[in-house]
Every structure is written in structure tokens, then in C-alpha cells.
Design a protein around this motif. Structure first.
Motif, PDB file in Angstrom:
ATOM      1  N   HIS A  14      27.811  34.417  78.284  1.00 40.12           N
ATOM      2  CA  HIS A  14      29.121  33.809  78.034  1.00 40.12           C
ATOM      3  C   HIS A  14      30.000  34.662  77.107  1.00 40.12           C
ATOM      4  N   TYR A  15      29.490  35.789  76.622  1.00 44.12           N
ATOM      5  CA  TYR A  15      30.259  36.603  75.687  1.00 44.12           C
ATOM      6  C   TYR A  15      31.377  37.348  76.406  1.00 44.12           C
ATOM      7  N   GLY A  16      32.553  37.359  75.808  1.00 43.55           N
ATOM      8  CA  GLY A  16      33.629  38.219  76.262  1.00 43.55           C
ATOM      9  C   GLY A  16      33.488  39.603  75.653  1.00 43.55           C
ATOM     10  N   THR A  17      34.470  40.454  75.917  1.00 40.25           N
ATOM     11  CA  THR A  17      34.403  41.845  75.466  1.00 40.25           C
ATOM     12  C   THR A  17      34.264  41.948  73.951  1.00 40.25           C
ATOM     13  N   ASP A  18      35.097  41.235  73.203  1.00 38.14           N
ATOM     14  CA  ASP A  18      35.059  41.332  71.742  1.00 38.14           C
ATOM     15  C   ASP A  18      33.721  40.873  71.189  1.00 38.14           C
ATOM     16  N   GLU A  19      33.173  39.797  71.754  1.00 42.91           N
ATOM     17  CA  GLU A  19      31.895  39.283  71.252  1.00 42.91           C
ATOM     18  C   GLU A  19      30.745  40.230  71.599  1.00 42.91           C
ATOM     19  N   LEU A  20      30.763  40.806  72.784  1.00 42.34           N
ATOM     20  CA  LEU A  20      29.747  41.792  73.132  1.00 42.34           C
ATOM     21  C   LEU A  20      29.774  42.965  72.164  1.00 42.34           C
ATOM     22  N   ARG A  21      30.955  43.453  71.846  1.00 40.68           N
ATOM     23  CA  ARG A  21      31.073  44.598  70.940  1.00 40.68           C
ATOM     24  C   ARG A  21      30.651  44.214  69.518  1.00 40.68           C
ATOM     25  N   ARG A  22      30.998  43.028  69.094  1.00 39.20           N
ATOM     26  CA  ARG A  22      30.647  42.597  67.743  1.00 39.20           C
ATOM     27  C   ARG A  22      29.137  42.482  67.551  1.00 39.20           C
ATOM     28  N   ARG A  23      28.437  42.076  68.583  1.00 37.27           N
ATOM     29  CA  ARG A  23      26.999  41.836  68.452  1.00 37.27           C
ATOM     30  C   ARG A  23      26.147  43.065  68.744  1.00 37.27           C
ATOM     31  N   TYR A  24      26.603  43.941  69.640  1.00 34.95           N
ATOM     32  CA  TYR A  24      25.719  45.012  70.108  1.00 34.95           C
ATOM     33  C   TYR A  24      26.208  46.427  69.817  1.00 34.95           C
ATOM     34  N   LEU A  25      27.492  46.624  69.563  1.00 33.08           N
ATOM     35  CA  LEU A  25      28.026  47.960  69.315  1.00 33.08           C
ATOM     36  C   LEU A  25      28.122  48.200  67.808  1.00 33.08           C
ATOM     37  N   VAL A  26      27.619  49.338  67.361  1.00 30.84           N
ATOM     38  CA  VAL A  26      27.660  49.703  65.938  1.00 30.84           C
ATOM     39  C   VAL A  26      28.604  50.887  65.794  1.00 30.84           C
ATOM     40  N   GLN A  27      29.694  50.665  65.064  1.00 30.57           N
ATOM     41  CA  GLN A  27      30.733  51.676  64.894  1.00 30.57           C
ATOM     42  C   GLN A  27      30.874  52.048  63.418  1.00 30.57           C
ATOM     43  N   GLY A  28      31.571  53.160  63.173  1.00 31.55           N
ATOM     44  CA  GLY A  28      31.919  53.538  61.808  1.00 31.55           C
ATOM     45  C   GLY A  28      30.758  53.953  60.931  1.00 31.55           C
ATOM     46  N   ASP A 212      36.474  61.445  75.277  1.00 31.99           N
ATOM     47  CA  ASP A 212      35.400  61.073  76.198  1.00 31.99           C
ATOM     48  C   ASP A 212      34.808  59.732  75.809  1.00 31.99           C
ATOM     49  N   ARG A 213      34.264  59.039  76.796  1.00 30.46           N
ATOM     50  CA  ARG A 213      33.612  57.753  76.575  1.00 30.46           C
ATOM     51  C   ARG A 213      32.387  57.645  77.470  1.00 30.46           C
ATOM     52  N   VAL A 214      31.446  56.792  77.049  1.00 30.24           N
ATOM     53  CA  VAL A 214      30.319  56.403  77.879  1.00 30.24           C
ATOM     54  C   VAL A 214      30.467  54.932  78.212  1.00 30.24           C
ATOM     55  N   LEU A 215      30.297  54.585  79.481  1.00 28.68           N
ATOM     56  CA  LEU A 215      30.194  53.184  79.871  1.00 28.68           C
ATOM     57  C   LEU A 215      28.715  52.819  79.833  1.00 28.68           C
ATOM     58  N   HIS A 216      28.325  52.105  78.789  1.00 30.76           N
ATOM     59  CA  HIS A 216      26.927  51.713  78.595  1.00 30.76           C
ATOM     60  C   HIS A 216      26.687  50.392  79.304  1.00 30.76           C
ATOM     61  N   LEU A 217      25.736  50.392  80.233  1.00 30.94           N
ATOM     62  CA  LEU A 217      25.398  49.183  80.970  1.00 30.94           C
ATOM     63  C   LEU A 217      24.292  48.430  80.250  1.00 30.94           C
ATOM     64  N   MET A 218      24.454  47.125  80.120  1.00 30.30           N
ATOM     65  CA  MET A 218      23.481  46.300  79.417  1.00 30.30           C
ATOM     66  C   MET A 218      23.410  44.939  80.099  1.00 30.30           C
ATOM     67  N   GLY A 219      22.604  44.048  79.538  1.00 29.54           N
ATOM     68  CA  GLY A 219      22.479  42.699  80.062  1.00 29.54           C
ATOM     69  C   GLY A 219      21.318  42.581  81.032  1.00 29.54           C
ATOM     70  N   ARG A 220      21.151  41.389  81.571  1.00 26.77           N
ATOM     71  CA  ARG A 220      20.158  41.193  82.616  1.00 26.77           C
ATOM     72  C   ARG A 220      20.555  41.988  83.861  1.00 26.77           C
ATOM     73  N   PRO A 221      19.596  42.565  84.549  1.00 26.12           N
ATOM     74  CA  PRO A 221      19.951  43.369  85.726  1.00 26.12           C
ATOM     75  C   PRO A 221      20.754  42.595  86.763  1.00 26.12           C
ATOM     76  N   GLU A 222      20.471  41.314  86.911  1.00 20.96           N
ATOM     77  CA  GLU A 222      21.181  40.521  87.922  1.00 20.96           C
ATOM     78  C   GLU A 222      22.537  40.033  87.424  1.00 20.96           C
ATOM     79  N   GLU A 223      22.876  40.356  86.172  1.00 18.38           N
ATOM     80  CA  GLU A 223      24.166  39.918  85.618  1.00 18.38           C
ATOM     81  C   GLU A 223      24.593  40.914  84.546  1.00 18.38           C
ATOM     82  N   SER A 224      24.961  42.116  84.977  1.00 18.20           N
ATOM     83  CA  SER A 224      25.191  43.222  84.057  1.00 18.20           C
ATOM     84  C   SER A 224      26.510  43.075  83.296  1.00 18.20           C
ATOM     85  N   ARG A 225      26.542  43.710  82.130  1.00 14.84           N
ATOM     86  CA  ARG A 225      27.737  43.821  81.297  1.00 14.84           C
ATOM     87  C   ARG A 225      27.898  45.295  80.922  1.00 14.84           C
TER      88      ARG A 225
END
Length: 276
Positions: A14-28, A212-225
Motif C-alpha cells: 500500500h506504500y506510495g512513492t514517498d513512503e517507499l523511499r522513506r522506509r527503504y532508501l538511505v540518502q545523504g 545517472d540513476r538506477v531503477l532498483h526493483l524490490m517487493g514481492r516478485p508477483e507485485e514489484s515496486r
């Protein structure tokens, strides 16, 4: 020290883009003159970056750990992503060049990080896991580690994988760590993807250009993010999540793992027709 609580796949869907980034992406993490750490409740790993300038940066006692010193109940690996630096551990000095690593075992009391040249500082990546055994400190040069050649030009995934800490070159309690470099013209890593429900894995992407950017695929295989990741940003991949990615150009990434099973090959591969 930033704190990230564990998540489960039923919530993550149920996470949107901002929530996915807040929980799983580490920046700075790589801020000049600072040591920045993130504590994740996914297998209780700590990851972070240090960019020492004129003065050394020291690992201390952090309230989320509730220990007298950082490595009282932890082991740690420090990987140099650029520049040259020194890790001083209980008086012993380990000089690191690009893509060198030092492993420090549980019980190391005093840990300081410094740069050989503050004008071109070391960019040091730290990854730490809980430990119940003490192992000796080991310095690993990139030249000490035999690369494993993977992929093919037809699949745009030619890459060299090096295992630094996996029970062969370096013995640890549960921490595993290495890095993979993609060849020019290749962009895909770890595809077909896999999961390993007995381990958390973190990817630190580096050697990316400013645009440059990487599109990192995550999530359950049947429901990728996916997450859009820039240079020297990291992704925390829970045990239930697949992890793969494609970049706008070739790049490198440090992979680091913690969990129950001390076996690099313990993976559950995902067939391409299972991906959604």
C-alpha cells in the motif's frame, strides 16, 4: 542515528512513492565532515557513510544500540568507495584505497575514520550486524579477491562479483559483504532476481554519474515496486523482497547481508514469468 522499523509485505503493497523511499532508501550518507548512520530493524543492521576531513570521525555509543561502545555486541566492515583513508581500531591502523575493505570483529572498542587528503577525502561505507562471536580484524585489498565473471553482452549484464567477507577470504559471525562492478555497456544486475527469506540485504550503488540513476526493483516478485536511486545511495531490502536493478549507464554496488543462514548461495530464484 536514524532508525527504521521493520516492515512486512502486506503493508508495503500500500506504500506510495514517498513512503517507499522513506522506509527503504538511505540518502545523504556521504556528507563531508560527517558520519551518518541508519539503524534498521530488518535483522538489526546498521549502515552508513563517513567522509572525514581534517579531523577523524569516531564511532561512539548510540542510544538505539544501548551498549557502552559501538562494537560491544557488533561486527563491522568498512569499504572505501573513493579517496584514501585510514581506519584505526584499538590502536591498529588499516590504510584503505578505493575498493579496499577492513573487517572489525565484535569487541573492538575504539574506532576512528580519517582521510589521507582532506581535499580529496575518503568516502567510507560502513555496514554492521549483531554478533555473538569475536573474529580478528582483517584488511582486504581489492587485488586480494578473485573476481567472478558473470552475465553476457547479449543480456547487458556483464559484471564482476567479488566476495570480501563470506567465510572464505574473511570469516565473520553473520556479516557478509562484497561488491559487483558492471562492465561498460551493461546495466542489469541480479536478473533473474532472487529472494532469501533468511537474510536482509542492502545495496549501496556507486560509480554513477551526476545524471545517472538506477531503477532498483524490490517487493514481492508477483507485485514489484521500484526506487529511483542516485550515486552513493543505499537500499534496505527486507528478506521477503527481491532485489535487482537497471541503470542508465554501468555502475558498481556494494552488497551486504545479515541473517540466520551463513551461506552465500542460499537464494530463492525468481523465474522471469513470475515477475509482475
Amino acid at each position: 542515528m536514524d532508525v527504521r522499523f521493520a516492515t512486512n509485505p502486506d503493508d508495503a503493497r500500500h506504500y506510495g512513492t514517498d513512503e517507499l523511499r522513506r522506509r527503504y532508501l538511505v540518502q545523504g550518507m556521504f556528507t563531508p565532515g560527517e558520519l551518518r548512520l541508519t539503524y534498521s530493524h530488518q535483522d538489526r543492521v546498521v549502515l552508513g557513510g563517513a567522509v572525514p576531513l581534517a579531523e577523524p570521525l569516531r564511532l561512539g555509543a548510540y542510544d538505539p544500540l544501548r551498549t557502552a561502545y559501538f562494537a560491544e555486541r557488533r561486527e563491522l566492515a568498512v569499504f572505501c568507495t573513493g579517496g584514501r583513508g585510514t581506519v584505526t581500531a584499538d590502536g591498529a591502523e588499516f590504510d584503505l584505497g578505493p575498493r579496499d575493505l577492513v573487517y572489525l570483529g565484535m569487541g573492538t572498542r575504539e574506532i576512528a575514520l580519517s582521510s589521507a587528503d582532506p581535499a580529496d577525502p575518503a568516502r567510507l561505507y560502513l555496514f554492521s550486524t549483531p554478533a555473538h562471536q569475536a573474529h580478528p580484524a582483517v584488511l582486504v585489498r581489492e587485488s586480494d579477491v578473485e573476481g567472478v565473471e558473470l552475465g553476457s553482452p547479449d543480456n547487458a549484464n556483464v559484471r564482476t562479483l567479488r566476495k570480501y567477507v563470506d567465510g572464505t577470504t574473511v570469516r565473520s559471525c553473520q556479516l557478509m559483504m562484497g561488491y559487483t562492478a558492471l562492465a561498460p555497456g551493461s546495466v542489469w544486475n541480479t536478473m533473474p532476481a532472487h529472494t532469501h527469506v533468511r537474510r536482509t540485504e542492502c545495496y549501496l550503488y556507486f560509480d554513477l554519474g551526476p545524471d545517472d540513476r538506477v531503477l532498483h526493483l524490490m517487493g514481492r516478485p508477483e507485485e514489484s515496486r521500484h526506487l529511483v536511486v542516485a550515486d552513493r545511495e543505499a537500499v534496505i531490502s527486507p528478506s521477503w523482497s527481491m532485489h535487482s536493478g537497471a541503470g542508465t549507464a554501468n555502475y558498481s554496488f556494494v552488497w551486504a547481508m545479515a541473517g540466520e543462514n551463513y551461506d552465500f548461495a542460499d537464494m530463492d530464484h525468481v523465474a522471469m514469468d513470475e515477475l509482475r
